[in-house]
Design an enzyme around this catalytic site. Structure first.
Site, PDB file in Angstrom:
ATOM      1  N   SER A 192      60.340 -19.845  85.742  1.00  0.00           N
ATOM      2  CA  SER A 192      60.720 -19.293  84.436  1.00  0.00           C
ATOM      3  C   SER A 192      61.521 -20.328  83.653  1.00  0.00           C
ATOM      4  O   SER A 192      62.221 -21.162  84.239  1.00  0.00           O
ATOM      5  CB  SER A 192      61.580 -18.055  84.689  1.00  0.00           C
ATOM      6  OG  SER A 192      62.293 -17.705  83.537  1.00  0.00           O
ATOM      7  N   TYR A 211      69.308 -13.596  88.261  1.00  0.00           N
ATOM      8  CA  TYR A 211      67.847 -13.714  88.202  1.00  0.00           C
ATOM      9  C   TYR A 211      67.438 -15.178  88.019  1.00  0.00           C
ATOM     10  O   TYR A 211      66.601 -15.709  88.760  1.00  0.00           O
ATOM     11  CB  TYR A 211      67.273 -12.866  87.051  1.00  0.00           C
ATOM     12  CG  TYR A 211      65.831 -13.207  86.745  1.00  0.00           C
ATOM     13  CD1 TYR A 211      64.813 -12.825  87.605  1.00  0.00           C
ATOM     14  CD2 TYR A 211      65.490 -13.974  85.621  1.00  0.00           C
ATOM     15  CE1 TYR A 211      63.490 -13.166  87.345  1.00  0.00           C
ATOM     16  CE2 TYR A 211      64.172 -14.323  85.353  1.00  0.00           C
ATOM     17  CZ  TYR A 211      63.171 -13.919  86.222  1.00  0.00           C
ATOM     18  OH  TYR A 211      61.866 -14.268  85.970  1.00  0.00           O
ATOM     19  N   LYS A 270      65.346 -18.109  90.575  1.00  0.00           N
ATOM     20  CA  LYS A 270      64.209 -18.991  90.260  1.00  0.00           C
ATOM     21  C   LYS A 270      64.578 -20.443  90.557  1.00  0.00           C
ATOM     22  O   LYS A 270      63.758 -21.205  91.068  1.00  0.00           O
ATOM     23  CB  LYS A 270      63.791 -18.821  88.790  1.00  0.00           C
ATOM     24  CG  LYS A 270      63.189 -17.455  88.481  1.00  0.00           C
ATOM     25  CD  LYS A 270      61.890 -17.209  89.233  1.00  0.00           C
ATOM     26  CE  LYS A 270      61.333 -15.828  89.006  1.00  0.00           C
ATOM     27  NZ  LYS A 270      60.200 -15.489  89.863  1.00  0.00           N
TER      28      LYS A 270
HETATM   29  N1  NAD Z   1      57.599 -11.240  82.233  1.00  0.00           N
HETATM   30  C1  NAD Z   1      58.397 -12.260  81.972  1.00  0.00           C
HETATM   31  O1  NAD Z   1      59.032 -12.303  80.908  1.00  0.00           O
HETATM   32  C2  NAD Z   1      58.529 -13.418  82.950  1.00  0.00           C
HETATM   33  C3  NAD Z   1      58.998 -14.664  82.478  1.00  0.00           C
HETATM   34  C4  NAD Z   1      59.141 -15.707  83.394  1.00  0.00           C
HETATM   35  C5  NAD Z   1      58.824 -15.521  84.737  1.00  0.00           C
HETATM   36  N2  NAD Z   1      58.377 -14.292  85.154  1.00  0.00           N
HETATM   37  C6  NAD Z   1      58.069 -14.120  86.579  1.00  0.00           C
HETATM   38  O2  NAD Z   1      56.698 -13.815  86.716  1.00  0.00           O
HETATM   39  C7  NAD Z   1      56.494 -12.948  87.822  1.00  0.00           C
HETATM   40  C8  NAD Z   1      55.718 -11.726  87.383  1.00  0.00           C
HETATM   41  O3  NAD Z   1      56.420 -11.095  86.318  1.00  0.00           O
HETATM   42  P1  NAD Z   1      55.882  -9.770  85.615  1.00  0.00           P
HETATM   43  O4  NAD Z   1      56.381  -9.776  84.229  1.00  0.00           O
HETATM   44  O5  NAD Z   1      54.447  -9.624  85.873  1.00  0.00           O
HETATM   45  O6  NAD Z   1      56.715  -8.691  86.444  1.00  0.00           O
HETATM   46  P2  NAD Z   1      56.262  -7.257  87.011  1.00  0.00           P
HETATM   47  O7  NAD Z   1      57.502  -6.582  87.478  1.00  0.00           O
HETATM   48  O8  NAD Z   1      55.388  -6.569  86.051  1.00  0.00           O
HETATM   49  O9  NAD Z   1      55.365  -7.686  88.274  1.00  0.00           O
HETATM   50  C9  NAD Z   1      55.922  -8.022  89.503  1.00  0.00           C
HETATM   51  C10 NAD Z   1      55.152  -7.236  90.551  1.00  0.00           C
HETATM   52  O10 NAD Z   1      55.653  -7.583  91.843  1.00  0.00           O
HETATM   53  C11 NAD Z   1      55.828  -6.400  92.595  1.00  0.00           C
HETATM   54  N3  NAD Z   1      56.860  -6.698  93.583  1.00  0.00           N
HETATM   55  C12 NAD Z   1      58.170  -6.977  93.379  1.00  0.00           C
HETATM   56  N4  NAD Z   1      58.777  -7.241  94.544  1.00  0.00           N
HETATM   57  C13 NAD Z   1      57.823  -7.152  95.509  1.00  0.00           C
HETATM   58  C14 NAD Z   1      57.819  -7.334  96.914  1.00  0.00           C
HETATM   59  N5  NAD Z   1      58.939  -7.653  97.579  1.00  0.00           N
HETATM   60  N6  NAD Z   1      56.669  -7.165  97.586  1.00  0.00           N
HETATM   61  C15 NAD Z   1      55.511  -6.839  96.941  1.00  0.00           C
HETATM   62  N7  NAD Z   1      55.458  -6.661  95.614  1.00  0.00           N
HETATM   63  C16 NAD Z   1      56.599  -6.825  94.901  1.00  0.00           C
HETATM   64  C17 NAD Z   1      56.177  -5.322  91.598  1.00  0.00           C
HETATM   65  O11 NAD Z   1      55.861  -4.027  92.046  1.00  0.00           O
HETATM   66  C18 NAD Z   1      55.306  -5.727  90.411  1.00  0.00           C
HETATM   67  O12 NAD Z   1      54.030  -5.120  90.481  1.00  0.00           O
HETATM   68  C19 NAD Z   1      57.888 -12.646  88.394  1.00  0.00           C
HETATM   69  O13 NAD Z   1      58.137 -13.545  89.443  1.00  0.00           O
HETATM   70  C20 NAD Z   1      58.793 -12.950  87.212  1.00  0.00           C
HETATM   71  O14 NAD Z   1      60.086 -13.308  87.636  1.00  0.00           O
HETATM   72  C21 NAD Z   1      58.213 -13.246  84.293  1.00  0.00           C
END
Ligand code: NAD
Length: 339
Positions: free
Chosen positions: A126, A151, A155
């Site tokens: 991120s 958070y 990362k």
């Molecule tokens: N959305 C954003 O703004 C953003 C920005 C930068 C980085 N990210 C990173 O991208 C990734 C995906 O983000 P997103 O927006 O799709 O989030 P999201 O919460 O929609 O998706 C994450 C998924 O992982 C699952 N999950 C969480 N912990 C788990 C575990 N221990 N075992 C199995 N499943 C698990 C959740 O149920 C969910 O379906 C994350 O790592 C997040 O930190 C997101």
């Protein structure tokens, strides 16, 4: 079809990436514990693709269960690791849960992968790893600053763990760290999209929920930042564009084209937009007038950040395609399916 394990594949970015993988000729396999997603995402994926994607409802931190998936699926060629908690504010209130889940799930994965000869990893990082940068845009060489939340620190720690594991003499792991900027929007079919639980932390779901009448008004957190119009500036990338970055990253790893055992890429548009610009673009995209007012700054918000996207363009051949207005139009279309 080459099998790619997608942890967190039922989530927002994961579900769009699962669709893109299948459409690019891979066989995605989903692992998700549904802690922040709904089974309906699987139905949306199936409806777009016309096939069911194999899905394991397990926690990534459960080593025995994760081993079971690698055993059952046999020939997994690579992993895209999305599974993590992602709410900045919640991470301040529950830091331990964030370290356990975000760092713990990566450690478990890294322990299991080599036992099954799986050497290719794409990791969801991120732009929060940059903290408050001294200069904009940020390149991959911009030094990281202290993260403004637990958070962000998870990362940073995960990136360091990947580097250390890769530096071990017997290591065979090859990783691409993708530092996402701000994903927005939804699939053009409006069958999958972002499902924020409770009050959204992010701007775009807040905007669409306000326009839909679920929230009374949008409060803009501060208009006295040192930015052109005083509101925060971010780099908003359409989630389908972001999903495509994973396909080129996976392909690069499988083709053994990576020049180092760990490569890092910014994944953004390369443009910053202020909150007020996003509001105006949303009004244009939706034809709705948005009810908003200016409030105080929100603690922990970085004033402005956007990507230098040159490295991803030059090395991965990756460029975003969707405009801000079109991205917001897809968010609005998705929101209307949720009413
Ligand atoms: N959305 C954003 O703004 C953003 C920005 C930068 C980085 N990210 C990173 O991208 C990734 C995906 O983000 P997103 O927006 O799709 O989030 P999201 O919460 O929609 O998706 C994450 C998924 O992982 C699952 N999950 C969480 N912990 C788990 C575990 N221990 N075992 C199995 N499943 C698990 C959740 O149920 C969910 O379906 C994350 O790592 C997040 O930190 C997101």
């Amino acid at each position: 079809m080459k099998k790619i394990l997608v942890t967190g594949g039922a989530g927002y970015i994961g579900s769009h990436t699962v669709v893109a993988l299948q459409q690019a000729g891979y066989q995605p396999v989903i692992v998700d514990n549904f802690s922040n997603s709904e089974e309906s995402a699987l139905a949306g994926i199936e409806s777009i693709l016309g096939v069911k994607v194999p899905t394991y409802r397990i926690d990534c931190g459960n080593e025995a269960a994760l081993r079971g998936v690698f055993e059952a699926e046999k020939d997994i060629k690579g992993v895209i690791h999305f599974a993590a908690y992602k709410a900045v504010g919640e991470s301040v209130a529950k830091p331990l849960a964030y370290f356990q889940n975000n760092v713990g799930s990566l450690l478990t994965l890294l322990a299991v992968m080599p036992d099954f000869g799986v050497e290719n990893l794409v990791f969801s990082s991120s732009c929060t790893v940059y903290g408050i940068p001294d200069a904009l845009p940020v390149t991959e060489a911009t030094p990281t600053k202290p993260a403004s939340s637990p958070y962000g620190r998870t990362k940073q720690m995960c990136e360091e763990i990947v580097h250390d594991v890769s530096a071990a003499p017997t290591n065979k792991l090859r990783t691409i760290l993708l530092r996402y900027f701000n994903p927005i929007g939804a699939h053009e079919s409006a069958k999958i999209g972002e499902l924020p639980l409770g009050v959204p932390n992010n701007l775009v779901p807040y905007i669409t929920q306000t326009a839909a009448g679920i929230r009374e008004k949008l409060t803009i957190n501060g208009s006295d930042y040192e930015t052109p119009d005083g509101t925060n500036v971010r780099d908003y990338i359409h989630v389908v564009d972001l999903a495509k970055a994973h396909i080129v990253a996976v392909q690069r790893l499988l083709d053994r084209k990576a020049s180092e055992s760990v490569e890092t890429f910014n994944v953004g548009t390369g443009h910053g937009n202020s909150v007020l610009e996003v509001v105006q673009a949303f009004e244009k995209a939706s034809g709705q007038k948005l009810n908003y007012s200016i409030g105080p700054r929100r603690p922990g918000d970085v004033p402005a950040i956007y990507a230098d996207a040159t490295k991803a363009a030059q090395v991965l051949g990756f460029k975003t395609e969707t405009s801000l207005v079109d991205s917001l139009a897809s968010s609005w279309k998705w929101q209307q399916t949720l009413k």
